[in-house]
Design a protein around this motif. Structure first.
Motif, PDB file in Angstrom:
ATOM      1  N   ARG A   1       1.116  -1.242  -0.059  1.00 18.46           N
ATOM      2  CA  ARG A   1      -0.079  -0.057  -0.109  1.00 18.46           C
ATOM      3  C   ARG A   1       0.731   1.525   0.357  1.00 18.46           C
ATOM      4  O   ARG A   1       1.216   1.937  -0.467  1.00 18.46           O
ATOM      5  CB  ARG A   1      -1.010  -0.130   1.356  1.00 18.46           C
ATOM      6  CG  ARG A   1      -2.094  -1.140   0.984  1.00 18.46           C
ATOM      7  CD  ARG A   1      -2.828  -0.901   2.178  1.00 18.46           C
ATOM      8  NE  ARG A   1      -3.803   0.310   2.426  1.00 18.46           N
ATOM      9  CZ  ARG A   1      -4.788   0.735   2.968  1.00 18.46           C
ATOM     10  NH1 ARG A   1      -5.045  -0.244   3.666  1.00 18.46           N
ATOM     11  NH2 ARG A   1      -5.401   1.911   2.778  1.00 18.46           N
ATOM     12  N   LEU A   2       2.030   1.035   0.650  1.00 19.84           N
ATOM     13  CA  LEU A   2       2.914   2.370   1.048  1.00 19.84           C
ATOM     14  C   LEU A   2       3.628   2.316  -0.406  1.00 19.84           C
ATOM     15  O   LEU A   2       3.424   3.209  -1.043  1.00 19.84           O
ATOM     16  CB  LEU A   2       3.769   2.067   1.770  1.00 19.84           C
ATOM     17  CG  LEU A   2       3.551   2.414   3.250  1.00 19.84           C
ATOM     18  CD1 LEU A   2       4.571   2.244   4.154  1.00 19.84           C
ATOM     19  CD2 LEU A   2       2.598   3.092   3.682  1.00 19.84           C
TER      20      LEU A   2
ATOM     21  N   LEU B   1      -6.258   4.747  -1.677  1.00 16.47           N
ATOM     22  CA  LEU B   1      -7.047   3.942  -0.827  1.00 16.47           C
ATOM     23  C   LEU B   1      -8.588   2.966  -1.297  1.00 16.47           C
ATOM     24  O   LEU B   1      -8.643   1.649  -1.328  1.00 16.47           O
ATOM     25  CB  LEU B   1      -7.367   4.320   0.244  1.00 16.47           C
ATOM     26  CG  LEU B   1      -7.131   5.271   1.044  1.00 16.47           C
ATOM     27  CD1 LEU B   1      -8.265   6.401   1.972  1.00 16.47           C
ATOM     28  CD2 LEU B   1      -6.650   4.365   2.748  1.00 16.47           C
ATOM     29  N   PRO B   2      -8.536   3.440  -2.098  1.00 15.67           N
ATOM     30  CA  PRO B   2      -9.474   2.518  -3.102  1.00 15.67           C
ATOM     31  C   PRO B   2      -9.012   1.668  -3.901  1.00 15.67           C
ATOM     32  O   PRO B   2      -9.581   0.174  -4.260  1.00 15.67           O
ATOM     33  CB  PRO B   2     -11.366   3.426  -3.849  1.00 15.67           C
ATOM     34  CG  PRO B   2      -9.934   4.494  -4.264  1.00 15.67           C
ATOM     35  CD  PRO B   2      -9.120   4.460  -2.446  1.00 15.67           C
ATOM     36  N   VAL B   3      -7.756   2.515  -4.669  1.00 17.81           N
ATOM     37  CA  VAL B   3      -7.060   0.902  -5.591  1.00 17.81           C
ATOM     38  C   VAL B   3      -6.518   0.083  -5.153  1.00 17.81           C
ATOM     39  O   VAL B   3      -6.476  -1.111  -5.239  1.00 17.81           O
ATOM     40  CB  VAL B   3      -6.235   2.082  -6.312  1.00 17.81           C
ATOM     41  CG1 VAL B   3      -5.178   0.831  -7.256  1.00 17.81           C
ATOM     42  CG2 VAL B   3      -6.898   2.915  -6.968  1.00 17.81           C
ATOM     43  N   SER B   4      -6.439   0.672  -3.690  1.00 15.72           N
ATOM     44  CA  SER B   4      -5.838  -1.183  -2.628  1.00 15.72           C
ATOM     45  C   SER B   4      -6.621  -1.918  -2.615  1.00 15.72           C
ATOM     46  O   SER B   4      -6.374  -3.121  -2.293  1.00 15.72           O
ATOM     47  CB  SER B   4      -4.466  -0.233  -1.539  1.00 15.72           C
ATOM     48  OG  SER B   4      -5.413   0.120  -0.920  1.00 15.72           O
ATOM     49  N   MET B   5      -8.165  -1.795  -2.017  1.00 16.27           N
ATOM     50  CA  MET B   5      -8.977  -2.396  -1.704  1.00 16.27           C
ATOM     51  C   MET B   5      -8.816  -3.732  -3.255  1.00 16.27           C
ATOM     52  O   MET B   5      -9.738  -4.571  -2.492  1.00 16.27           O
ATOM     53  CB  MET B   5     -10.209  -2.171  -1.455  1.00 16.27           C
ATOM     54  CG  MET B   5     -10.144  -1.217  -0.282  1.00 16.27           C
ATOM     55  SD  MET B   5      -9.694  -1.933   1.201  1.00 16.27           S
ATOM     56  CE  MET B   5     -11.557  -2.058   1.555  1.00 16.27           C
ATOM     57  N   VAL B   6      -8.844  -2.415  -4.444  1.00 16.67           N
ATOM     58  CA  VAL B   6      -9.018  -3.972  -5.651  1.00 16.67           C
ATOM     59  C   VAL B   6      -8.290  -4.515  -5.760  1.00 16.67           C
ATOM     60  O   VAL B   6      -7.887  -5.557  -6.009  1.00 16.67           O
ATOM     61  CB  VAL B   6      -9.839  -2.900  -6.725  1.00 16.67           C
ATOM     62  CG1 VAL B   6     -10.111  -3.652  -8.161  1.00 16.67           C
ATOM     63  CG2 VAL B   6     -11.115  -2.356  -6.178  1.00 16.67           C
TER      64      VAL B   6
ATOM     65  N   PHE C   1      -5.501  -5.423  -4.198  1.00 13.52           N
ATOM     66  CA  PHE C   1      -4.534  -6.107  -3.216  1.00 13.52           C
ATOM     67  C   PHE C   1      -5.428  -6.845  -2.250  1.00 13.52           C
ATOM     68  O   PHE C   1      -5.214  -7.208  -1.354  1.00 13.52           O
ATOM     69  CB  PHE C   1      -3.943  -5.165  -2.128  1.00 13.52           C
ATOM     70  CG  PHE C   1      -2.793  -4.940  -2.938  1.00 13.52           C
ATOM     71  CD1 PHE C   1      -1.362  -5.342  -3.848  1.00 13.52           C
ATOM     72  CD2 PHE C   1      -2.557  -2.931  -2.828  1.00 13.52           C
ATOM     73  CE1 PHE C   1      -0.882  -3.589  -4.309  1.00 13.52           C
ATOM     74  CE2 PHE C   1      -1.301  -2.214  -3.435  1.00 13.52           C
ATOM     75  CZ  PHE C   1      -0.651  -2.822  -4.520  1.00 13.52           C
ATOM     76  N   LYS C   2      -6.449  -7.076  -3.513  1.00 12.70           N
ATOM     77  CA  LYS C   2      -7.579  -8.514  -2.507  1.00 12.70           C
ATOM     78  C   LYS C   2      -7.464  -9.334  -1.825  1.00 12.70           C
ATOM     79  O   LYS C   2      -7.618  -9.561  -0.166  1.00 12.70           O
ATOM     80  CB  LYS C   2      -8.885  -7.880  -3.262  1.00 12.70           C
ATOM     81  CG  LYS C   2      -9.889  -9.084  -3.058  1.00 12.70           C
ATOM     82  CD  LYS C   2     -10.661  -9.227  -3.835  1.00 12.70           C
ATOM     83  CE  LYS C   2     -11.906  -9.846  -3.502  1.00 12.70           C
ATOM     84  NZ  LYS C   2     -12.914  -9.697  -4.407  1.00 12.70           N
ATOM     85  N   ARG C   3      -6.650  -9.873  -2.475  1.00 11.96           N
ATOM     86  CA  ARG C   3      -6.089 -11.373  -2.404  1.00 11.96           C
ATOM     87  C   ARG C   3      -5.041 -11.240  -0.770  1.00 11.96           C
ATOM     88  O   ARG C   3      -5.240 -12.167  -0.204  1.00 11.96           O
ATOM     89  CB  ARG C   3      -5.182 -12.524  -3.072  1.00 11.96           C
ATOM     90  CG  ARG C   3      -4.924 -13.393  -3.242  1.00 11.96           C
ATOM     91  CD  ARG C   3      -4.582 -14.512  -4.465  1.00 11.96           C
ATOM     92  NE  ARG C   3      -2.731 -14.311  -4.422  1.00 11.96           N
ATOM     93  CZ  ARG C   3      -1.840 -14.327  -5.236  1.00 11.96           C
ATOM     94  NH1 ARG C   3      -2.580 -15.282  -6.071  1.00 11.96           N
ATOM     95  NH2 ARG C   3      -0.831 -14.481  -4.700  1.00 11.96           N
ATOM     96  N   LEU C   4      -4.348 -10.044  -1.337  1.00 12.95           N
ATOM     97  CA  LEU C   4      -3.372 -10.293  -0.009  1.00 12.95           C
ATOM     98  C   LEU C   4      -4.338 -10.357   1.628  1.00 12.95           C
ATOM     99  O   LEU C   4      -3.756 -10.502   2.319  1.00 12.95           O
ATOM    100  CB  LEU C   4      -2.061  -8.957  -0.414  1.00 12.95           C
ATOM    101  CG  LEU C   4      -0.855  -9.190   0.644  1.00 12.95           C
ATOM    102  CD1 LEU C   4      -0.635 -10.481   0.892  1.00 12.95           C
ATOM    103  CD2 LEU C   4      -0.262  -7.755   0.642  1.00 12.95           C
ATOM    104  N   ARG C   5      -5.671  -8.883   1.139  1.00  8.88           N
ATOM    105  CA  ARG C   5      -6.091  -8.401   2.379  1.00  8.88           C
ATOM    106  C   ARG C   5      -6.699  -9.417   2.295  1.00  8.88           C
ATOM    107  O   ARG C   5      -6.812  -9.985   4.035  1.00  8.88           O
ATOM    108  CB  ARG C   5      -6.785  -6.627   1.864  1.00  8.88           C
ATOM    109  CG  ARG C   5      -7.941  -6.741   2.368  1.00  8.88           C
ATOM    110  CD  ARG C   5      -8.913  -5.655   2.612  1.00  8.88           C
ATOM    111  NE  ARG C   5      -9.353  -5.709   1.007  1.00  8.88           N
ATOM    112  CZ  ARG C   5     -10.342  -5.956   0.268  1.00  8.88           C
ATOM    113  NH1 ARG C   5     -11.158  -6.521   1.618  1.00  8.88           N
ATOM    114  NH2 ARG C   5     -10.625  -6.439  -0.391  1.00  8.88           N
ATOM    115  N   SER C   6      -7.425 -10.216   2.078  1.00  7.85           N
ATOM    116  CA  SER C   6      -7.937 -11.753   2.574  1.00  7.85           C
ATOM    117  C   SER C   6      -7.298 -12.827   3.352  1.00  7.85           C
ATOM    118  O   SER C   6      -7.647 -13.138   3.615  1.00  7.85           O
ATOM    119  CB  SER C   6      -8.611 -11.994   1.466  1.00  7.85           C
ATOM    120  OG  SER C   6      -7.592 -13.047   0.305  1.00  7.85           O
ATOM    121  N   ARG C   7      -5.777 -12.544   3.292  1.00  7.63           N
ATOM    122  CA  ARG C   7      -4.871 -13.826   3.232  1.00  7.63           C
ATOM    123  C   ARG C   7      -5.251 -12.626   5.193  1.00  7.63           C
ATOM    124  O   ARG C   7      -4.166 -13.812   6.003  1.00  7.63           O
ATOM    125  CB  ARG C   7      -4.227 -13.830   3.453  1.00  7.63           C
ATOM    126  CG  ARG C   7      -3.667 -14.836   1.906  1.00  7.63           C
ATOM    127  CD  ARG C   7      -2.331 -15.346   1.409  1.00  7.63           C
ATOM    128  NE  ARG C   7      -1.859 -14.450   0.673  1.00  7.63           N
ATOM    129  CZ  ARG C   7      -0.887 -13.849   0.057  1.00  7.63           C
ATOM    130  NH1 ARG C   7       0.011 -14.638   0.671  1.00  7.63           N
ATOM    131  NH2 ARG C   7      -0.744 -12.484  -1.177  1.00  7.63           N
TER     132      ARG C   7
END
Length: 112
Positions: free
Chosen positions: A34-35, A70-75, A77-83
């Protein structure tokens, strides 16, 4: 506490130690990603500003980059966020189980 319950506790501790390490690693990767996205977007904003010969302060570019990231990272990096979410759930479940076992022991119940 009996000797028979100690190996089970040790095995459970070993099972959560990797979950905790996995959580730390995945959370660090997600944070770095994200950074990096914020830095990339800020660089694009600065680059476009220079191409158009407009002076954009770095703080303004960073603020817009954070808002866009913020919204771009939600889409993106979805797989990493779910992990990360799965690891948090595993660590939290282990904590709840340990807490319930401790309360049962304090009440004098034998829980196997």
């Amino acid at each position: 506490m009996t000797d028979a319950s100690r190996p089970e506790d040790a095995a459970a501790d070993r099972a959560t130690a990797p979950a905790g390490r996995r959580l730390a690693r995945n959370l660090a990767l997600y944070t770095v990603a994200r950074l990096a996205l914020v830095v990339l977007i800020a660089a694009v904003i600065e680059g476009v500003g220079r191409l158009l010969k407009v002076d954009i302060p770095l703080i303004v570019a960073l603020l817009f980059a954070v808002l866009v990231a913020l919204p771009v990272s939600m889409v993106a990096f979805k797989r990493l966020r779910s992990r990360v979410n799965e690891d948090i759930a595993a660590v939290d479940e282990k904590r709840r189980t340990d807490k319930a076992q401790l309360r049962a022991r304090l009440r004098g119940e034998d829980q196997r």
